[in-house]
Design a protein around this motif. Structure first.
Motif, PDB file in Angstrom:
ATOM      1  N   ASP A 129       8.992  22.790  13.211  1.00  0.00           N
ATOM      2  CA  ASP A 129       9.496  21.790  12.266  1.00  0.00           C
ATOM      3  C   ASP A 129       9.019  22.068  10.833  1.00  0.00           C
ATOM      4  OD1 ASP A 129       6.875  21.284  12.520  1.00  0.00           O
ATOM      5  OD2 ASP A 129       7.043  19.166  13.033  1.00  0.00           O
TER       6      ASP A 129
ATOM      7  N   TYR B 193       6.252  22.019   9.571  1.00  0.00           N
ATOM      8  CA  TYR B 193       5.206  21.157   9.046  1.00  0.00           C
ATOM      9  C   TYR B 193       3.843  21.823   8.998  1.00  0.00           C
ATOM     10  CZ  TYR B 193       7.231  16.704   8.042  1.00  0.00           C
ATOM     11  OH  TYR B 193       7.898  15.699   7.427  1.00  0.00           O
TER      12      TYR B 193
ATOM     13  N   GLN C 162       3.325  20.730   4.151  1.00  0.00           N
ATOM     14  CA  GLN C 162       3.921  19.762   3.230  1.00  0.00           C
ATOM     15  C   GLN C 162       2.968  19.448   2.079  1.00  0.00           C
ATOM     16  OE1 GLN C 162       4.779  16.066   5.053  1.00  0.00           O
ATOM     17  NE2 GLN C 162       6.512  15.659   3.723  1.00  0.00           N
TER      18      GLN C 162
ATOM     19  N   GLN D 232       8.226  20.513  19.317  1.00  0.00           N
ATOM     20  CA  GLN D 232       7.427  19.592  18.513  1.00  0.00           C
ATOM     21  C   GLN D 232       6.158  20.293  18.027  1.00  0.00           C
ATOM     22  OE1 GLN D 232       5.372  16.665  21.020  1.00  0.00           O
ATOM     23  NE2 GLN D 232       6.842  17.157  22.617  1.00  0.00           N
ATOM     24  N   PRO D 233       5.501  19.722  17.031  1.00  0.00           N
ATOM     25  CA  PRO D 233       4.301  20.395  16.531  1.00  0.00           C
ATOM     26  C   PRO D 233       3.150  20.308  17.528  1.00  0.00           C
ATOM     27  CG  PRO D 233       4.630  18.339  15.379  1.00  0.00           C
ATOM     28  CD  PRO D 233       5.809  18.523  16.252  1.00  0.00           C
ATOM     29  N   ARG D 234       3.123  21.269  18.403  1.00  0.00           N
ATOM     30  CA  ARG D 234       2.109  21.294  19.450  1.00  0.00           C
ATOM     31  C   ARG D 234       1.730  22.749  19.642  1.00  0.00           C
ATOM     32  NH1 ARG D 234       3.216  17.939  24.919  1.00  0.00           N
ATOM     33  NH2 ARG D 234       4.982  19.335  25.050  1.00  0.00           N
TER      34      ARG D 234
ATOM     35  N   LEU E 117      -4.677  22.835  23.900  1.00  0.00           N
ATOM     36  CA  LEU E 117      -3.487  22.315  23.231  1.00  0.00           C
ATOM     37  C   LEU E 117      -3.919  21.469  22.055  1.00  0.00           C
ATOM     38  CD1 LEU E 117      -1.555  21.378  26.409  1.00  0.00           C
ATOM     39  CD2 LEU E 117      -0.614  22.798  24.611  1.00  0.00           C
TER      40      LEU E 117
ATOM     41  N   SER F 203      -2.312  18.963  18.938  1.00  0.00           N
ATOM     42  CA  SER F 203      -1.202  18.311  18.246  1.00  0.00           C
ATOM     43  C   SER F 203      -1.834  17.452  17.154  1.00  0.00           C
ATOM     44  CB  SER F 203      -0.370  17.479  19.227  1.00  0.00           C
ATOM     45  OG  SER F 203      -1.034  16.287  19.503  1.00  0.00           O
ATOM     46  N   PRO F 204      -1.043  16.961  16.206  1.00  0.00           N
ATOM     47  CA  PRO F 204      -1.665  16.233  15.087  1.00  0.00           C
ATOM     48  C   PRO F 204      -2.537  15.057  15.505  1.00  0.00           C
ATOM     49  CG  PRO F 204       0.602  16.712  14.594  1.00  0.00           C
ATOM     50  CD  PRO F 204       0.398  17.126  16.008  1.00  0.00           C
ATOM     51  N   VAL F 205      -2.390  14.601  16.739  1.00  0.00           N
ATOM     52  CA  VAL F 205      -3.173  13.438  17.139  1.00  0.00           C
ATOM     53  C   VAL F 205      -4.457  13.809  17.862  1.00  0.00           C
ATOM     54  CG1 VAL F 205      -1.267  11.838  17.192  1.00  0.00           C
ATOM     55  CG2 VAL F 205      -1.778  13.216  19.186  1.00  0.00           C
ATOM     56  N   GLY F 206      -4.651  15.057  18.177  1.00  0.00           N
ATOM     57  CA  GLY F 206      -5.887  15.428  18.853  1.00  0.00           C
ATOM     58  C   GLY F 206      -5.715  16.718  19.609  1.00  0.00           C
ATOM     59  N   CYS F 207      -6.761  17.100  20.326  1.00  0.00           N
ATOM     60  CA  CYS F 207      -6.615  18.328  21.091  1.00  0.00           C
ATOM     61  C   CYS F 207      -7.401  18.230  22.394  1.00  0.00           C
ATOM     62  CB  CYS F 207      -7.038  19.532  20.282  1.00  0.00           C
ATOM     63  SG  CYS F 207      -8.649  19.408  19.566  1.00  0.00           S
ATOM     64  N   VAL F 208      -6.984  19.044  23.359  1.00  0.00           N
ATOM     65  CA  VAL F 208      -7.619  19.008  24.676  1.00  0.00           C
ATOM     66  C   VAL F 208      -7.881  20.424  25.141  1.00  0.00           C
ATOM     67  CG1 VAL F 208      -6.583  16.877  25.452  1.00  0.00           C
ATOM     68  CG2 VAL F 208      -5.374  18.992  25.816  1.00  0.00           C
TER      69      VAL F 208
ATOM     70  N   LEU G 232       3.847  20.242  31.245  1.00  0.00           N
ATOM     71  CA  LEU G 232       3.313  19.195  30.381  1.00  0.00           C
ATOM     72  C   LEU G 232       3.995  17.874  30.629  1.00  0.00           C
ATOM     73  CD1 LEU G 232       3.163  21.447  27.302  1.00  0.00           C
ATOM     74  CD2 LEU G 232       1.226  20.528  28.510  1.00  0.00           C
ATOM     75  N   GLU G 233       5.177  17.936  31.249  1.00  0.00           N
ATOM     76  CA  GLU G 233       5.898  16.688  31.522  1.00  0.00           C
ATOM     77  C   GLU G 233       6.463  16.791  32.927  1.00  0.00           C
ATOM     78  OE1 GLU G 233       7.725  15.406  27.207  1.00  0.00           O
ATOM     79  OE2 GLU G 233       9.016  16.114  28.805  1.00  0.00           O
TER      80      GLU G 233
END
Lengths: 613, 453
Positions: B333, B335, B354, B377-379, B391, B393-398, B435-436
């Protein structure tokens, strides 16, 4: 006779003169005599004298010794030991008194001499010690001189050595530089050589490749082949076309089409961007106009600068630009007009802001009560308004009472009256309630009014006090000024007092606007905290998931919160979704519905972002 | 997150088909094609020798298997298992083989880069392209598959030829102003070609499709230059990673540098989150027994204050020193940009494109082997050659341990185009990481192992 007399007389007189001379000599300069004696005599000599004395006079030679002593003493200027002879033939008699006197004198002289000798000896000692000291000093200084000389020589030597070293280093540096230059030259030549060799090698390599190519490819290698079961159709279903000039031209065309498309796309994007920017500019302009137009009367009234005319220009421009057709005009004209008008307005705005700044500073300088006066006016207006309202309410009540009375008198029928009575009763009650309400309101109004008047009075008092203060201050200042003129000696003191005073005044003036700041700060803080508290409670529930999984979202959430509290909300949505992705493993079926929903929102949020970069 | 069972593999050769339906993998000389959803074997092909390279055709109908040692290429059809095609390059040898974007031509590069042979599966016609240059990245197809750019070397000068893929006609041929061209890459919109020089000189040239030089850029001289280049998916930015440990980003309007991303050894800015991988102290729960052989689980910790990163001192007297930005990837994306500085091998930098600033730094316990962005997606998926996959992503990592028996070292990974799964490749095995989960694919769940929490 005469001659004799003359002969004897001078002799006598000469003798007497001589004697007097001697006596005078002894009397006049005994010190010189002592010194001579001191210089001549010494202690062993005196002993000899003593022993000599013992052998000097014997029974036999008393006469001789006496005469000798007499002679000696007379030569030293003492009076003769003998009495004055009356006749030449008469034996001279020894004068005891003279002898004793002489002895006494000699003893006195001896004592004096001893004293003097002692003094001289002590002095001699002192001088000797002084001499020693000075000699020591001299030796020391000499030593110092020697050491410093040696040091100097050492330093000179070092200096020489350093200079030598420096020269060597300079030489080395020069050599190194030469070396570097040489090496650079070598490198350059090597590089050219290398490049040359490379080219040669590459040519050779190319030749070899060519040869290999010929050998490998032209041998009709049976192996180089493709073995296919059957040829498949083209992906687009068409048959391959022959290569002709036409295809070439077509290819060119297509390439240019691709390029054109790209440029068109970019142009469209740029146009869009331009339109957006224009819109923003237009909006800004409009807002500026709206912002500036209510103020424009003031500048015109003041008319101290050319803003009035500029504004009129701007209005013309605004009138022109407000037409929709302006958007379709070619870039340049629109751009020029827009930029010009924006610039103008920006200038006006700047002027205005500057003026405002000036005014603010003026207000600060002039005093702080102006604002209070304005607020007082407001208060008065408010009270007037309130009074008017009260008046209106009163009138309303009156009319209603009148109406009620009319109704009560007009109705005669019992049943109707009864019916009406009940209605009226209800109405009356309501009215009563309203009445009481009104009364209360009135009371409130009265109270407010009173408070307002009180405030006004207080303000008046304060103002008066301030005026007094100011007057007194002015007076003082004036006095100080006059004092400054009259008393030159005190002017420094007065001046300092004056400046201190003014400082204090400034302080009081400047301290007034300050109390507003804490208010604003206190207004801010609850907002922030509430935001944080709003966003915080969400984290524990999600962090439960995190504990089961090996993810750090708890940390991340806290950190995200720390960094920018505004962004927490979208992030939370996203994070929940991510957490649930990880939690799927533990409960694969139950979480799915929820997850898909979350992921939808998540992706949506990104879809929105997509246009931006 | 679920994992499939392990499958055998050789040579890290496992690929999703471009349409995302199939999964091809190689075991010695056998090619196995599976259904992505069920992982059932659909086809099994046997080649003549150990397979060294495989590639799906763009329409997912054919797979080519290259055996460089034999100079052989074998092509298999998914629709017609009995169909076969064998291309023998004979004594000319073979060093590279690839599909043309139409999926009907195969480009074989002979040994010593004598020529490139274009074999057609539709006709008997064979085309030759002479003088290909032996370099890092000498062939580049446009994203739409219409054109191919080829780096060439003629008379000791670099040049680029652009061919039309449909009939292999030369469209443009131009000299490039390079000392020793190292690579070429099309912008995703297919209109700009980036050409960069060898690492001895920092020089990047930008050519239009019609051969015009649009711009040239040199950041510095006398030092090792460009190490990696990446276009942003929107063609707006060109990121250039160089040996000085910086990434420079050029814009597509003026082709000048917008910003420079430095990779310092310490992250000083407190605004930047630094995730540090740390070993988890093993808790002995009531129902759990300590597993002495199991590798220690790890988690990410947020480091605060100035964070020093583990740096590697490069050996100065060896060729290809381990310095500079060697890996670069834009998120789909646009970003984010992920980078790895080779002398800070444990860290992955993620930049916010950005805002043009550093966003996150991840520091792993071991050197980062590879990373790849989720196509949807940004992952970002990262592997370090250990038993874990990471992994971000903007919200955290594991960090997730691959639940495999024995030693499973993730050497490489590859996302499925839907972003639902990743193939994790080790030396001898591979597995899929899901992942899903979707309701429709429940049959496959029987084969999946549940991840231990």
């Amino acid at each position: 006779m005469g001659d004799w007399m003359t002969v004897t007389d001078p002799g006598l007189s000469a003798e007497s003169k001589n004697i007097s001379q001697y006596t005078s000599e002894t009397k006049m300069s005994p010190s010189s005599l002592y010194s001579q004696q001191v210089l001549c005599s010494s202690i062993p000599l005196s002993k000899n004298v003593h022993s000599f004395f013992s052998a000097f006079c014997t029974e036999e030679n008393i006469e001789q010794s006496i005469s000798y002593l007499d002679q000696e003493l007379t030569t030293f200027g003492f009076p003769s030991l003998y009495e004055e002879s009356k006749g030449k033939e008469a034996r001279r008699e020894l004068n005891i008194v003279a002898v004793l006197n002489c002895m006494n004198e000699l003893l006195v002289l001896q004592r004096k001499n001893l004293l003097a000798q002692e003094n001289v000896e002590t002095q001699n000692l002192k001088l000797g010690s002084d001499m020693d000291h000075l000699q020591n000093c001299y030796a020391k200084l000499k030593e110092q001189l020697e050491t410093s000389r040696r040091e100097m020589i050492g330093l000179q030597e070092r200096d020489r050595q350093l200079q030598c070293k420096n020269r060597n280093l300079l030489q080395l540096l020069k050599n190194e530089k030469d070396e570097v230059q040489k090496l650079q030259n070598i490198i350059a030549s090597r590089a050219t050589q290398y490049n040359h060799d490379m080219k040669r090698k590459e040519r050779e390599y190319n030749k070899l490749k060519e040869r290999l190519h010929q050998l490998v490819m032209n041998k009709k290698d049976k192996k180089i082949a493709m073995d296919v079961l059957n040829y498949v159709g083209r992906a687009d279903g068409k048959r391959g076309s022959w290569r002709t000039g036409k295809t070439e031209a077509r290819n060119e065309d297509e390439m240019y089409k691709v390029l054109l498309n790209d440029y068109e796309y970019r142009q469209k994007q740029i146009l869009l961007e331009n339109a957006e920017l224009k819109k923003v500019l237009q909006q800004m302009k409009k807002e500026m106009i709206s912002l500036l137009s209510p103020k424009k009367q003031k500048p015109r009234e003041k008319a101290d600068d050319g803003t009035g005319t500029v504004i009129s220009d701007v209005e013309d421009d605004a009138g022109e630009l407000s037409r929709e057709s302006m958007w379709d005009l070619s870039c340049e004209t629109v751009r020029e007009q827009l930029t010009n008008s924006i610039r103008k307005q920006w200038r006006i705005l700047k002027n205005h802001v500057e003026k405002l700044d000036n005014q603010v500073s003026k207000v600060h300088l002039e005093g702080f009560n102006d604002e209070d006066v304005i607020s007082r006016q407001d208060h008065e207006q408010e009270t007037e308004k309130l009074e008017l309202e009260i008046q209106q309410c009163k009138e309303m009540i009156k009319t209603q009472q009148q109406l009620l009375q009319q109704l009560a008198t007009a109705c005669d029928d019992d049943t109707t009256s009864l019916l009406r009575d009940c209605y009226l009763l209800e109405e009356k009650e309501r009215l009563k309630e309203e009445w009481s309400l009104f009364k209360e309101q009135k009371k409130n109004f009265e109270r407010e009014r009173r408070s307002f008047t009180e405030a006004a009075i207080r303000l008046g008092l304060e103002r008066k006090a301030f005026e007094e203060e100011r007057a007194s201050w002015l007076k003082q200042q004036f006095l100080n000024m006059t004092a400054f003129d009259h008393q030159n000696s005190e002017n420094m003191k007065l001046f300092s007092a004056f400046s201190g005073n003014s400082d204090q005044d400034n302080l009081t003036i400047h301290s007034r606007p300050r109390p507003k700041k804490p208010h604003s700060a206190s207004n801010w803080s609850p907002v922030c905290t509430s935001k944080l508290t709003k966003s915080l409670p969400a984290s524990p529930s999600t962090s439960d998931f995190c504990q089961t999984r090996s993810c750090v979202s708890e940390h991340s959430s806290s950190s995200v919160l720390n960094i920018n509290p505004e962004e927490t909300k979208p992030n939370q949505v996203g994070r929940e979704c991510i957490n649930q992705t990880w939690s799927v493993a533990s409960r694969p079926t139950s979480q799915e519905g929820c997850y898909s929903g979350c992921s939808l929102t998540y992706t949506n949020s990104h879809v929105e972002k997509d246009d931006l970069p | 997150m679920n994992f499939s069972e392990l499958f055998r593999l050789s040579g890290l050769l496992s690929r999703f088909s471009p349409d995302g339906k199939y999964l091809a993998s190689c075991v010695q000389y056998r090619l196995v094609v599976r259904d992505v959803n069920t992982l059932q074997i659909l086809q099994l092909y046997t080649c003549l020798d150990q397979i060294q390279h495989i590639e799906w055709s763009a329409d997912s109908l054919f797979i080519l298997c290259a055996m460089f040692r034999r100079g052989l290429v074998q092509v298999w059809s998914l629709e017609q298992p009995e169909w076969h095609c064998k291309i023998d390059e004979g004594s000319a040898g073979l060093v590279a083989s690839c599909w043309s974007p139409d999926g009907r031509h195969i480009l074989n590069t002979t040994e010593f880069h004598l020529r490139i042979t274009v074999w057609s599966l539709c006709t008997k016609s064979v085309s030759y392209i002479k003088y290909p240059k032996a370099c890092q990245q000498g062939v580049a197809f446009t994203r739409d598959g219409r054109y191919v750019a080829l780096a060439e070397r003629r008379d000791c000068r670099d040049c680029v030829s652009i061919f039309v893929c449909s009939d292999w006609q030369l469209l443009r041929h131009f000299d490039t102003d390079t000392q020793d061209l190292a690579g070429i890459e099309w912008a995703p919109n297919g209109c700009v070609l980036a050409v960069w020089d060898t690492c001895l000189e920092y020089k990047i040239l930008l050519y239009s499709l019609d051969g015009r030089l649009l711009s040239s850029y040199t950041a510095y001289e006398w030092s090792l230059g460009i190490k990696s280049v990446a276009w942003s998916p929107s063609s707006q930015f060109l990121a250039i990673g160089s040996y000085d440990g910086k990434v420079r980003i050029l814009n597509h309007v003026t082709w000048t540098v917008i910003t420079e991303f430095e990779h310092p050894a310490t992250v000083n800015n407190p605004k930047i989150i630094v995730y540090k991988e740390a070993e988890k102290s093993q808790k002995l729960g009531p129902g759990r027994l300590p597993r002495p052989l199991a590798p220690a689980e790890t988690k990410y910790e947020i480091a605060s204050g100035p964070v020093p990163l583990q740096t590697l001192k490069p050996v100065a007297d060896r060729a290809n020193p381990k310095i500079g930005v060697g890996l670069l990837a834009f998120s789909p994306d646009n970003y984010f940009l992920a980078t790895r500085n080779d002398n800070v091998p444990n860290a992955v930098w993620v930049w916010d494109v950005q805002k043009l600033r550093l966003f996150v730094v991840l520091e792993q316990l071991s050197p980062v082997r590879a990373f790849q962005w989720d196509p949807q997606q940004p992952r970002l998926a990262i592997c370090t050659g250990g038993g874990k996959v990471y992994l971000w992503s903007p919200v955290g990592c594991v960090s997730v341990q691959v639940p495999a028996e024995g030693d499973f070292q993730v050497l490489s990974l590859c996302w499925h185009l839907s972003g639902d799964s990743i193939i994790l490749l080790s030396k001898d095995h591979f597995c899929l990481c899901y992942l899903e989960t979707e309701e429709g694919n429940s049959p496959a769940s029987g084969q999946r192992l549940q991840l231990r929490a």
